[in-house]
Motif scaffolding. Structure first.
Motif, PDB file in Angstrom:
ATOM      1  N   HIS A   1      39.667  26.363  20.431  1.00 45.41           N
ATOM      2  CA  HIS A   1      40.910  27.043  20.828  1.00 45.41           C
ATOM      3  C   HIS A   1      41.827  27.204  19.603  1.00 45.41           C
TER       4      HIS A   1
ATOM      5  N   HIS B   1      43.009  30.684  17.388  1.00 48.81           N
ATOM      6  CA  HIS B   1      44.388  31.136  17.173  1.00 48.81           C
ATOM      7  C   HIS B   1      44.572  31.826  15.814  1.00 48.81           C
TER       8      HIS B   1
ATOM      9  N   GLU C   1      48.138  33.140  24.111  1.00 49.88           N
ATOM     10  CA  GLU C   1      47.619  31.914  24.733  1.00 49.88           C
ATOM     11  C   GLU C   1      46.570  32.245  25.792  1.00 49.88           C
TER      12      GLU C   1
HETATM   13 ZN   LIG Z   1      46.926  27.772  22.226  1.00 48.42          ZN
END
Ligand SMILES: [Zn+2]
Length: 693
Positions: free
Chosen positions: A290, A294, A312
């Motif tokens: 994750h 980003h 997100e």
């Molecule tokens: Zn995040």
């Protein structure tokens, strides 16, 4: 493992909020600083170059000492104002020149290890300590331009200390016991975070596409070689995965940096993780991916925060959720169900539209910004197909890298690949709160006159305002089950579908493929209902002061709102936490008709936690052997929001699970059979997955 799930927070998102985003006016900062963690001091020189566009201005901690400040080479008396612990320096209007030089020093705050995962979400001060220093962007540890800026930072630290900021490492050396490193960041940045500690640095060079990438771990010495190797391999794997899936990795490095705080942040070119988080085996398989992703969504393409943060949701969909899909459909289904259950656990009035989401601060923002947004990407992929979805993602990335992009830009990219406008779909899901309540009001079957197959007439409803839906409907027949898709874009609509064998019963969306309101039986009570409660009540059954203090401490760590302490369960409280020793709890559970201690927890551990729903009330029962066993729950229990029950041995959860959810199964009537269907005919049937322990 002590914590699970959402231990990682994304500073990528938080940083950008602190400052206005004006890429066109990017300034440049040359910073040369010395950090002494044992003395908690920073001193250095900053050279700021501003574009022609505006009056030069920078911010610095209000208690910093400015030894010299010049514009051009002329000493200047700046206009200084103070707000929120920072001083803002403006060049007086009559002074020409865009280049400012500042010589300064300041003392940092000591490291505060008492911070829990929620308080590190709030703005942190710059903190220094020999076991680890964290100087966040926006805390005023350097003269910070109030527009975006590119930068080059030289940092020196003494002894065994090493330091890092996001960016490309252009040089490093150790001379006379001082480590010195220089980093360069050429893209517009909103701020700089500096991390330092007694790191052992391990490195691996890798080639991804046509780019050489330097992978590093900056680990506390006791984390060791093996763990470092595992992390370097995992990062390598994620960079390859996403470079192939989306487009080239936009930077030349990626580092994993350990710190003493119990949390994790994602920044361009690195992730900063608490040492205890790094040790958790599942972090490499989930949260690390994750954070790496980003660098594409958040630090590669920047969200237009004023119009809602999509990064997100897209990161959750392409990381956390994608890994569940790789594990299998039942894991993926469970995650989708979890998103809906978390949303169902929000108190009334807490929901927000996606356009208002900026970053995670509490349960409501997480349920929407992560869960609902990820589900929107899932629904879009279901509608346009995986290949078109991936093509749109690649085009979107190529066209918006290092630029700000909004939901509208994403929608345009998907619409182009789908060759149909998806505006109505996006608008419905991002501008509204809530979710449709999809139900089957009646199901009537009739054999085909030819004798081959059956016609099944369904009356579907979703309430108003209506969403543009394609509703999966599972039809149970005499020989098996078929899942069909039925369009529904009004409040109520009828549809006739053809099935081969005689239909017996129907279930709406059995695999949770729609963002919708769950029926009560589909949403078993979970700990999150207590965490997010609007006006929580703690019912403490014990008289001892120790137990009372422990109950208050657990309440403070667990609940997002301050709780009322009482000794009797108020009938009108929507959510209550009932705390006691087993001996006190037994008669009280009976008195309030809260059922017996569940089999899942009975006789296990030093503390047991479970949820009970009674009419309109959810009760979180905490049964602890003594005050210490209760106090030990404060750290891990807040991370178990998506669970219905858990067993603890000291501070460690040794078992957990979710109560079995049920599907709303509507029996099919044969055409000509009498009367409207009575609600009692709606059977409830357990769905086929087990609660994970
Ligand atoms: Zn995040």
């Amino acid at each position: 493992m002590t914590v699970r799930g959402s231990v990682l927070l994304c500073l990528a998102a938080v940083i950008a909020l602190l400052l206005p985003w004006r890429v066109a006016d990017a300034a440049h900062l040359e910073l040369d600083v010395a950090l002494d963690p044992s003395q908690r001091t920073v001193s250095g020189t900053a050279l700021l170059k501003f574009s022609e566009a505006e009056r030069p201005m920078f911010a610095l901690a209000a208690d910093a000492i400015v030894e010299r400040a010049t514009v051009g080479s002329r000493p200047v008396r700046f206009d200084r104002t103070v707000a929120d612990g920072r001083a803002f320096f403006r060049v007086p209007p009559d002074v020409q020149g865009r280049n400012i030089s500042v010589v300064y020093r300041l003392t940092l705050a000591p490291l505060d290890l008492a911070r829990d995962h929620r308080s590190v979400l709030e703005a942190l001060p710059a903190m220094a300590d020999e076991q680890g220093s964290f100087l966040p962007s926006g805390s005023g540890w350097y003269p910070e331009p109030q527009t975006d800026f590119s930068y080059a930072v030289s940092v020196s630290v003494p002894g065994a200390q090493r330091a890092i900021v996001p960016g490309r490492l252009t040089s490093e050396s150790t001379r006379e016991g001082v480590y010195r490193a220089r980093f360069q960041f050429d893209q517009p940045a909103a701020g700089i975070d500096l991390m330092a500690g007694p790191f052992v640095v391990r490195e691996r060079q890798t080639r991804i596409g046509d780019r050489d990438v330097r992978l590093r771990t900056y680990f506390a010495p006791d984390l060791g070689d093996t763990l470092s190797d595992d992390y370097l391999s995992a990062v390598d794997r994620y960079l390859r995965l996403y470079s192939a899936w989306i487009g080239p990795y936009p930077y030349d490095e990626f580092s994993v940096v350990s710190g003493p705080l119990p949390t994790g942040f994602g920044m361009p070119t690195l992730t900063y993780l608490g040492a205890q988080v790094i040790r958790l085996p599942f972090i490499r398989d989930t949260s690390l991916g994750h954070e790496v992703l980003h660098n594409w969504w958040g630090n590669g393409v920047y969200p237009d925060y004023a119009r809602g943060n999509w990064a997100e949701g897209l990161t959750t969909f392409m990381a956390d959720y994608a890994y569940k899909e790789q594990a299998g459909e039942s894991a993926a289904r469970e995650m989708r169900h979890g998103w809906l259950r978390d949303h169902a656990a929000l108190p009334a009035g807490q929901d927000r539209p996606l356009t208002a989401f900026t970053s995670r601060t509490h349960s409501a923002s997480a349920a929407v910004g992560y869960g609902k947004a990820a589900m929107l990407f899932y629904m879009v992929r279901e509608q346009i197909g995986a290949e078109a979805f991936d093509r749109a993602i690649r085009t979107f990335y190529r066209d918006h890298l290092f630029k700000r992009a909004s939901w509208a830009d994403l929608e345009a990219a998907f619409s182009k690949e789908f060759s149909q406008p998806l505006g109505p779909v996006f608008n419905a899901w991002i501008t509204r709160t809530g979710a449709p309540h999809v139900a089957i009001a009646s199901a009537v079957a009739k054999p085909e006159p030819t004798g081959r197959g059956w016609n099944l007439r369904l009356l579907l409803s979703q309430g108003t305002p209506a969403y543009p839906l394609t509703v999966p409907v599972a039809v149970t027949t005499a020989t098996g089950q078929e899942v069909l898709r039925v369009p529904l874009s009004t409040a109520r609509d009828a549809a006739t579908i053809r099935v081969t064998d005689q239909p017996l019963a129907v279930v709406v969306d059995p695999d949770f493929q729609l963002w919708r309101e769950l029926d009560a039986v589909e949403a078993p009570p979970i700990v999150r209902e207590a965490i997010a409660a609007h006006d929580p009540v703690i019912v403490n059954l014990e008289g001892s002061p120790d137990f009372g203090r422990a109950a208050e401490a657990v309440g403070k760590a667990l609940l997002e709102q301050p709780a009322r302490m009482t000794s009797a369960l108020p009938a009108d409280a929507p959510v209550a936490v009932l705390v006691g020793t087993p001996a006190r709890l037994e008669p009280v559970l009976a008195k309030y008709h809260l059922g017996a201690r569940p089999e899942e927890v009975r006789g296990r551990g030093t503390a047991q936690v479970w949820t009970v729903r009674k009419e309109q009330q959810t009760v979180l029962v905490i049964s602890a052997r003594d005050a210490d066993s209760l106090a030990a729950l404060a750290r891990a229990l807040p991370h178990l929001g998506s669970q219905s029950w858990a067993v603890f041995e000291g501070p460690r959860p040794i078992a957990r699970g979710v109560w079995r959810a049920e599907a709303v199964r509507v029996p099919v009537r044969l055409s000509g059979e009498n009367g409207p269907m009575h609600p009692a005919l709606i059977l409830r049937e357990g769905l086929s997955w087990s609660s994970a322990a």
